[in-house]
Scaffold this motif. Structure first.
Motif, PDB file in Angstrom:
ATOM      1  N   PRO A   1       0.830  -1.213   0.000  1.00  0.00           N
ATOM      2  CA  PRO A   1       0.000   0.000   0.000  1.00  0.00           C
ATOM      3  C   PRO A   1       0.858   1.253   0.000  1.00  0.00           C
ATOM      4  CG  PRO A   1      -0.054  -1.072   2.163  1.00  0.00           C
ATOM      5  CD  PRO A   1       0.744  -1.957   1.240  1.00  0.00           C
ATOM      6  N   PRO A   2       0.293   2.325  -0.502  1.00  0.00           N
ATOM      7  CA  PRO A   2      -1.070   2.460  -1.028  1.00  0.00           C
ATOM      8  C   PRO A   2      -1.135   2.102  -2.510  1.00  0.00           C
ATOM      9  CG  PRO A   2      -0.022   4.611  -0.966  1.00  0.00           C
ATOM     10  CD  PRO A   2       0.982   3.630  -0.403  1.00  0.00           C
ATOM     11  N   VAL A   3      -2.271   1.538  -2.914  1.00  0.00           N
ATOM     12  CA  VAL A   3      -2.518   1.223  -4.323  1.00  0.00           C
ATOM     13  C   VAL A   3      -3.910   1.709  -4.708  1.00  0.00           C
ATOM     14  CG1 VAL A   3      -0.988  -0.782  -4.422  1.00  0.00           C
ATOM     15  CG2 VAL A   3      -3.381  -1.102  -3.816  1.00  0.00           C
ATOM     16  N   THR A   4      -4.096   1.861  -6.001  1.00  0.00           N
ATOM     17  CA  THR A   4      -5.401   2.218  -6.548  1.00  0.00           C
ATOM     18  C   THR A   4      -5.915   1.055  -7.382  1.00  0.00           C
ATOM     19  OG1 THR A   4      -4.517   3.109  -8.623  1.00  0.00           O
ATOM     20  CG2 THR A   4      -4.662   4.641  -6.733  1.00  0.00           C
ATOM     21  N   ARG A   5      -7.157   1.149  -7.762  1.00  0.00           N
ATOM     22  CA  ARG A   5      -7.742   0.138  -8.646  1.00  0.00           C
ATOM     23  C   ARG A   5      -6.933   0.045  -9.939  1.00  0.00           C
ATOM     24  NH1 ARG A   5     -12.991   0.866 -10.494  1.00  0.00           N
ATOM     25  NH2 ARG A   5     -13.695  -1.242 -10.055  1.00  0.00           N
ATOM     26  N   GLU A   6      -6.442   1.184 -10.419  1.00  0.00           N
ATOM     27  CA  GLU A   6      -5.687   1.189 -11.677  1.00  0.00           C
ATOM     28  C   GLU A   6      -4.318   0.521 -11.520  1.00  0.00           C
ATOM     29  OE1 GLU A   6      -7.249   1.706 -14.506  1.00  0.00           O
ATOM     30  OE2 GLU A   6      -8.932   1.988 -13.127  1.00  0.00           O
ATOM     31  N   ASP A   7      -3.755   0.533 -10.321  1.00  0.00           N
ATOM     32  CA  ASP A   7      -2.510  -0.199 -10.065  1.00  0.00           C
ATOM     33  C   ASP A   7      -2.755  -1.706 -10.152  1.00  0.00           C
ATOM     34  OD1 ASP A   7      -1.057   2.181  -9.494  1.00  0.00           O
ATOM     35  OD2 ASP A   7      -1.698   2.098  -7.380  1.00  0.00           O
ATOM     36  N   ILE A   8      -3.898  -2.133  -9.671  1.00  0.00           N
ATOM     37  CA  ILE A   8      -4.241  -3.555  -9.586  1.00  0.00           C
ATOM     38  C   ILE A   8      -4.733  -4.110 -10.930  1.00  0.00           C
ATOM     39  CG2 ILE A   8      -5.788  -5.221  -8.439  1.00  0.00           C
ATOM     40  CD1 ILE A   8      -4.093  -4.083  -6.310  1.00  0.00           C
ATOM     41  N   ARG A   9      -5.430  -3.278 -11.685  1.00  0.00           N
ATOM     42  CA  ARG A   9      -6.111  -3.737 -12.906  1.00  0.00           C
ATOM     43  C   ARG A   9      -5.231  -4.596 -13.833  1.00  0.00           C
ATOM     44  NH1 ARG A   9     -10.818  -2.016 -14.691  1.00  0.00           N
ATOM     45  NH2 ARG A   9     -10.675  -0.071 -13.519  1.00  0.00           N
ATOM     46  N   PRO A  10      -3.968  -4.235 -14.141  1.00  0.00           N
ATOM     47  CA  PRO A  10      -3.177  -5.082 -15.050  1.00  0.00           C
ATOM     48  C   PRO A  10      -2.987  -6.511 -14.526  1.00  0.00           C
ATOM     49  CG  PRO A  10      -2.158  -2.920 -14.828  1.00  0.00           C
ATOM     50  CD  PRO A  10      -3.256  -2.983 -13.809  1.00  0.00           C
TER      51      PRO A  10
ATOM     52  N   HIS B   1      -4.854 -12.410 -14.795  1.00  0.00           N
ATOM     53  CA  HIS B   1      -5.613 -13.545 -14.254  1.00  0.00           C
ATOM     54  C   HIS B   1      -6.793 -13.883 -15.180  1.00  0.00           C
ATOM     55  CE1 HIS B   1      -3.209 -13.093 -10.714  1.00  0.00           C
ATOM     56  NE2 HIS B   1      -4.022 -13.724  -9.891  1.00  0.00           N
ATOM     57  N   MET B   2      -7.469 -12.866 -15.672  1.00  0.00           N
ATOM     58  CA  MET B   2      -8.634 -13.099 -16.521  1.00  0.00           C
ATOM     59  C   MET B   2      -8.252 -13.661 -17.887  1.00  0.00           C
ATOM     60  SD  MET B   2     -11.339 -10.211 -15.490  1.00  0.00           S
ATOM     61  CE  MET B   2     -12.327 -10.586 -14.050  1.00  0.00           C
ATOM     62  N   VAL B   3      -7.088 -13.271 -18.396  1.00  0.00           N
ATOM     63  CA  VAL B   3      -6.597 -13.884 -19.634  1.00  0.00           C
ATOM     64  C   VAL B   3      -6.365 -15.370 -19.394  1.00  0.00           C
ATOM     65  CG1 VAL B   3      -4.636 -13.996 -21.222  1.00  0.00           C
ATOM     66  CG2 VAL B   3      -5.651 -11.778 -20.650  1.00  0.00           C
TER      67      VAL B   3
ATOM     68  N   GLY C   1      -8.284 -20.973 -20.215  1.00  0.00           N
ATOM     69  CA  GLY C   1      -8.507 -22.250 -19.544  1.00  0.00           C
ATOM     70  C   GLY C   1      -7.380 -22.681 -18.625  1.00  0.00           C
ATOM     71  N   ARG C   2      -6.425 -21.786 -18.374  1.00  0.00           N
ATOM     72  CA  ARG C   2      -5.296 -22.117 -17.494  1.00  0.00           C
ATOM     73  C   ARG C   2      -5.562 -21.761 -16.038  1.00  0.00           C
ATOM     74  NH1 ARG C   2      -1.625 -18.649 -18.083  1.00  0.00           N
ATOM     75  NH2 ARG C   2      -2.666 -17.254 -19.529  1.00  0.00           N
ATOM     76  N   THR C   3      -6.495 -20.852 -15.812  1.00  0.00           N
ATOM     77  CA  THR C   3      -6.777 -20.341 -14.478  1.00  0.00           C
ATOM     78  C   THR C   3      -8.269 -20.420 -14.215  1.00  0.00           C
ATOM     79  OG1 THR C   3      -4.913 -18.819 -14.671  1.00  0.00           O
ATOM     80  CG2 THR C   3      -6.533 -18.316 -12.976  1.00  0.00           C
ATOM     81  N   ARG C   4      -8.616 -20.744 -12.982  1.00  0.00           N
ATOM     82  CA  ARG C   4     -10.020 -20.810 -12.588  1.00  0.00           C
ATOM     83  C   ARG C   4     -10.229 -19.947 -11.354  1.00  0.00           C
ATOM     84  NH1 ARG C   4     -10.889 -27.211 -13.760  1.00  0.00           N
ATOM     85  NH2 ARG C   4     -10.577 -27.009 -16.001  1.00  0.00           N
TER      86      ARG C   4
ATOM     87  N   ALA D   1      -4.522 -22.019 -10.575  1.00  0.00           N
ATOM     88  CA  ALA D   1      -3.794 -22.037 -11.847  1.00  0.00           C
ATOM     89  C   ALA D   1      -3.343 -23.463 -12.136  1.00  0.00           C
ATOM     90  CB  ALA D   1      -2.598 -21.103 -11.790  1.00  0.00           C
ATOM     91  N   LEU D   2      -3.824 -23.979 -13.248  1.00  0.00           N
ATOM     92  CA  LEU D   2      -3.484 -25.338 -13.656  1.00  0.00           C
ATOM     93  C   LEU D   2      -2.081 -25.369 -14.240  1.00  0.00           C
ATOM     94  CD1 LEU D   2      -6.846 -26.154 -15.463  1.00  0.00           C
ATOM     95  CD2 LEU D   2      -6.236 -26.633 -13.081  1.00  0.00           C
ATOM     96  N   ASN D   3      -1.411 -26.475 -14.053  1.00  0.00           N
ATOM     97  CA  ASN D   3      -0.097 -26.665 -14.651  1.00  0.00           C
ATOM     98  C   ASN D   3      -0.260 -27.177 -16.071  1.00  0.00           C
ATOM     99  OD1 ASN D   3       2.111 -26.093 -12.801  1.00  0.00           O
ATOM    100  ND2 ASN D   3       1.060 -27.550 -11.484  1.00  0.00           N
ATOM    101  N   THR D   4       0.508 -26.625 -16.978  1.00  0.00           N
ATOM    102  CA  THR D   4       0.478 -27.099 -18.354  1.00  0.00           C
ATOM    103  C   THR D   4       1.653 -28.021 -18.653  1.00  0.00           C
ATOM    104  OG1 THR D   4       1.651 -25.107 -19.085  1.00  0.00           O
ATOM    105  CG2 THR D   4      -0.765 -25.062 -19.168  1.00  0.00           C
ATOM    106  N   HIS D   5       2.644 -28.035 -17.791  1.00  0.00           N
ATOM    107  CA  HIS D   5       3.795 -28.920 -18.002  1.00  0.00           C
ATOM    108  C   HIS D   5       3.364 -30.370 -17.792  1.00  0.00           C
ATOM    109  CE1 HIS D   5       7.667 -30.863 -17.581  1.00  0.00           C
ATOM    110  NE2 HIS D   5       8.221 -29.772 -18.102  1.00  0.00           N
TER     111      HIS D   5
END
Length: 174
Positions: free
Chosen positions: A37-46, A51-53, A58-61, A79-83
């Motif tokens: 801290p401190p952080v803003t929503r815009e700091d977190i968004r990337p 995570h959403m990508v 299909g790699r993350t739930r 996060a699923l392992n792909t190896h």
């Protein structure tokens, strides 16, 4: 009251914004979720976008807990392992309970729900996570059945002169 958990919910703008608000509030309360801290929503968004990508690919739930008012109150990303040699375990990331809900046992509920969710992922036999040393998080995860299996001293630099251990934890599911 308890939280209502949903594994792999539909991602709506309200859910996205709820997770973003939760992550910001947890970070600003000193939570060990990748930011200082401190952080803003815009700091977190990337980071949320990453995570959403992973979710879209299909790699993350996502596991989300809603409070009695329908607000996002807790999350964990699996996060699923792909190896090919490591598909029998998955990572648990960004484990959060909103500060207004802490101290009510919701963290334990979240961890139990995460283990239940992991068991639905084909072939998953264990969950791994890492946590920042120096905050007592290891004791919490141990109380949820995890065992410390490794530690890298000083691997996390919170601030100049404030290095913390990166602690590896494992929960066998079988």
């Amino acid at each position: 009251m308890s939280l209502t958990f949903t594994f792999e919910p539909a991602v709506t703008p309200a859910l996205r914004d709820g997770v973003l608000d939760l992550w910001t509030d947890v970070s600003n309360a000193g939570g060990s979720v990748g930011f200082v801290p401190p952080v803003t929503r815009e700091d977190i968004r990337p980071e949320l976008v990453k995570h959403m990508v992973g979710m879209a690919e299909g790699r993350t739930r996502l596991l989300v807990g809603h409070d009695e008012d329908g607000r996002v109150a807790a999350t964990a990303f699996l996060a699923l392992n792909t190896h090919r040699l490591m598909r029998h375990w998955l990572w648990l990331y960004t484990v959060m309970v909103h500060p207004r809900h802490q101290g009510r046992g919701y963290g334990r509920d979240l961890m139990a729900a995460a283990a239940d969710a992991a068991r639905t992922c084909d072939g998953t036999e264990a969950i791994r996570l890492t946590c920042r040393g120096g905050l007592g998080l290891e004791r919490f995860y141990e109380s949820c059945g995890y065992k410390e299996v490794g530690r890298v001293p000083g691997a996390i630099r919170v601030a100049p002169g404030d290095d913390r251990d990166d602690v590896f934890m494992l929960l066998p599911l079988t």
